[in-house]
Design a protein around this motif. Structure first.
Motif, PDB file in Angstrom:
ATOM      1  N   THR A 165      39.061  76.356  20.957  1.00 37.86           N
ATOM      2  CA  THR A 165      39.173  74.973  20.528  1.00 37.86           C
ATOM      3  C   THR A 165      37.934  74.520  19.765  1.00 37.86           C
ATOM      4  O   THR A 165      36.826  75.014  19.962  1.00 37.86           O
ATOM      5  CB  THR A 165      39.381  74.052  21.735  1.00 37.86           C
ATOM      6  OG1 THR A 165      38.330  74.273  22.685  1.00 37.86           O
ATOM      7  CG2 THR A 165      40.707  74.346  22.410  1.00 37.86           C
ATOM      8  N   CYS A 166      38.146  73.543  18.884  1.00 36.00           N
ATOM      9  CA  CYS A 166      37.041  72.944  18.138  1.00 36.00           C
ATOM     10  C   CYS A 166      36.265  71.995  19.052  1.00 36.00           C
ATOM     11  O   CYS A 166      36.804  71.551  20.052  1.00 36.00           O
ATOM     12  CB  CYS A 166      37.589  72.187  16.930  1.00 36.00           C
ATOM     13  SG  CYS A 166      38.037  73.292  15.582  1.00 36.00           S
TER      14      CYS A 166
ATOM     15  N   ALA B 194      45.817  71.858  13.149  1.00 34.85           N
ATOM     16  CA  ALA B 194      44.736  71.068  13.744  1.00 34.85           C
ATOM     17  C   ALA B 194      45.152  69.608  13.823  1.00 34.85           C
ATOM     18  O   ALA B 194      45.700  69.053  12.864  1.00 34.85           O
ATOM     19  CB  ALA B 194      43.467  71.205  12.904  1.00 34.85           C
ATOM     20  N   GLN B 195      44.899  68.990  14.981  1.00 36.11           N
ATOM     21  CA  GLN B 195      45.289  67.595  15.237  1.00 36.11           C
ATOM     22  C   GLN B 195      46.768  67.366  14.950  1.00 36.11           C
ATOM     23  O   GLN B 195      47.185  66.318  14.456  1.00 36.11           O
ATOM     24  CB  GLN B 195      44.415  66.630  14.434  1.00 36.11           C
ATOM     25  CG  GLN B 195      42.941  66.732  14.816  1.00 36.11           C
ATOM     26  CD  GLN B 195      42.063  65.774  14.043  1.00 36.11           C
ATOM     27  OE1 GLN B 195      42.426  65.300  12.963  1.00 36.11           O
ATOM     28  NE2 GLN B 195      40.905  65.467  14.608  1.00 36.11           N
TER      29      GLN B 195
ATOM     30  N   GLY C 201      43.734  78.364  15.228  1.00 32.58           N
ATOM     31  CA  GLY C 201      43.349  76.999  14.891  1.00 32.58           C
ATOM     32  C   GLY C 201      44.282  76.271  13.951  1.00 32.58           C
ATOM     33  O   GLY C 201      43.914  75.224  13.409  1.00 32.58           O
TER      34      GLY C 201
ATOM     35  N   CYS D 241      41.119  73.489  12.140  1.00 34.27           N
ATOM     36  CA  CYS D 241      39.980  72.693  12.594  1.00 34.27           C
ATOM     37  C   CYS D 241      38.662  73.191  12.004  1.00 34.27           C
ATOM     38  O   CYS D 241      37.768  72.402  11.726  1.00 34.27           O
ATOM     39  CB  CYS D 241      39.925  72.657  14.112  1.00 34.27           C
ATOM     40  SG  CYS D 241      39.597  74.231  14.910  1.00 34.27           S
ATOM     41  N   ARG D 242      38.534  74.501  11.774  1.00 37.20           N
ATOM     42  CA  ARG D 242      37.320  75.054  11.154  1.00 37.20           C
ATOM     43  C   ARG D 242      37.690  76.280  10.328  1.00 37.20           C
ATOM     44  O   ARG D 242      37.442  77.421  10.729  1.00 37.20           O
ATOM     45  CB  ARG D 242      36.283  75.428  12.218  1.00 37.20           C
ATOM     46  CG  ARG D 242      35.591  74.268  12.888  1.00 37.20           C
ATOM     47  CD  ARG D 242      34.761  73.429  11.907  1.00 37.20           C
ATOM     48  NE  ARG D 242      33.748  74.189  11.216  1.00 37.20           N
ATOM     49  CZ  ARG D 242      32.501  74.372  11.682  1.00 37.20           C
ATOM     50  NH1 ARG D 242      32.141  73.844  12.846  1.00 37.20           N
ATOM     51  NH2 ARG D 242      31.623  75.050  10.975  1.00 37.20           N
TER      52      ARG D 242
END
Length: 218
Positions: free
Chosen positions: A41-42, A114-115, A111, A122-123
């Motif tokens: 996770t970020c 993301a959101q 990832g 996220c990255r």
């Protein structure tokens, strides 16, 4: 989560060509034992470590499959992974395990969404960096397949994964395919998917001469 059915299209594509197929679930997925060990996770986005944890489970599955009565322990192995499993297959390639002669990465990464938004990560910079870290030590040939409408790993993200892996010294054949269905991330297990990825995989595996004359079972 549960493994694909033995009669599923993706599995049947391989068994009809003489491959024995294992369908493992990694730790923490479905009814598998053990704690989930792939958290990424970020903001830290531990993508590299998450993939290496996946690789540990894949290697354990290979070791077990080699003990089964219908599998000769000396037979060469190919690893096919999709999504997080594809990312784990790239991590496994970085370890160059004995007996694994080829890896197929189908839409691999971490990832995505993301959101809860498609075509985001996220990255993405750390994802590309982790791909480079794998490529620095990987010497097993990899076939890498993504689609133009993958909602988890958009083309720009996929290209950065592939380019970093190659630039670091990894051996990778790249096939970025046109859009498939409503979300190309599902290509590998989708109905009709093997008509798209099958020819690419067959050409890639041909030099290894792995398929047997008689069909095999899972």
């Amino acid at each position: 989560m549960a493994p694909s059915a033995c009669g599923g299209e993706a599995v049947s594509w391989f068994t009809s060509r003489g491959y024995a197929v294992a369908l493992p679930l990694r730790r923490g997925y479905g009814a598998s034992d053990g704690p989930y060990a792939e958290s990424s996770t970020c903001p830290g986005a531990a993508f590299e470590q998450a993939g290496l944890e996946s690789a540990r489970d894949i290697l354990s599955a290979i070791d077990y499959a080699r003990t089964l009565p219908d599998v000769r322990g000396s037979e060469p192995v190919i690893v096919v992974g999709q999504s997080a499993g594809g990312w784990g297959s790239l991590a496994l390639a970085s370890r160059n395990p004995a007996g694994v002669v080829a890896v197929v990465n189908m839409a691999g990464g971490r990832g995505g969404w993301a959101q809860n938004a498609p075509n985001t990560n996220c990255r993405p910079d750390l994802l590309a960096d982790a791909a480079g870290a794998y490529g620095r030590t990987a010497r097993i040939p990899v076939l890498s397949i993504y689609t133009a409408n993958d909602s988890f790993f958009a083309p720009a993200i996929a290209r950065n994964i592939q380019q970093n892996y190659l630039a670091a010294g990894g051996v990778m054949e790249v096939h970025n395919l046109p859009a498939f269905g409503s979300d190309g991330h599902n290509l590998f297990f989708a109905r009709g998917g093997s008509l798209v990825w099958g020819p690419e995989v067959e050409r890639f595996l041909a030099p290894f001469a792995l398929a047997q004359a008689a069909p095999r079972r899972t």
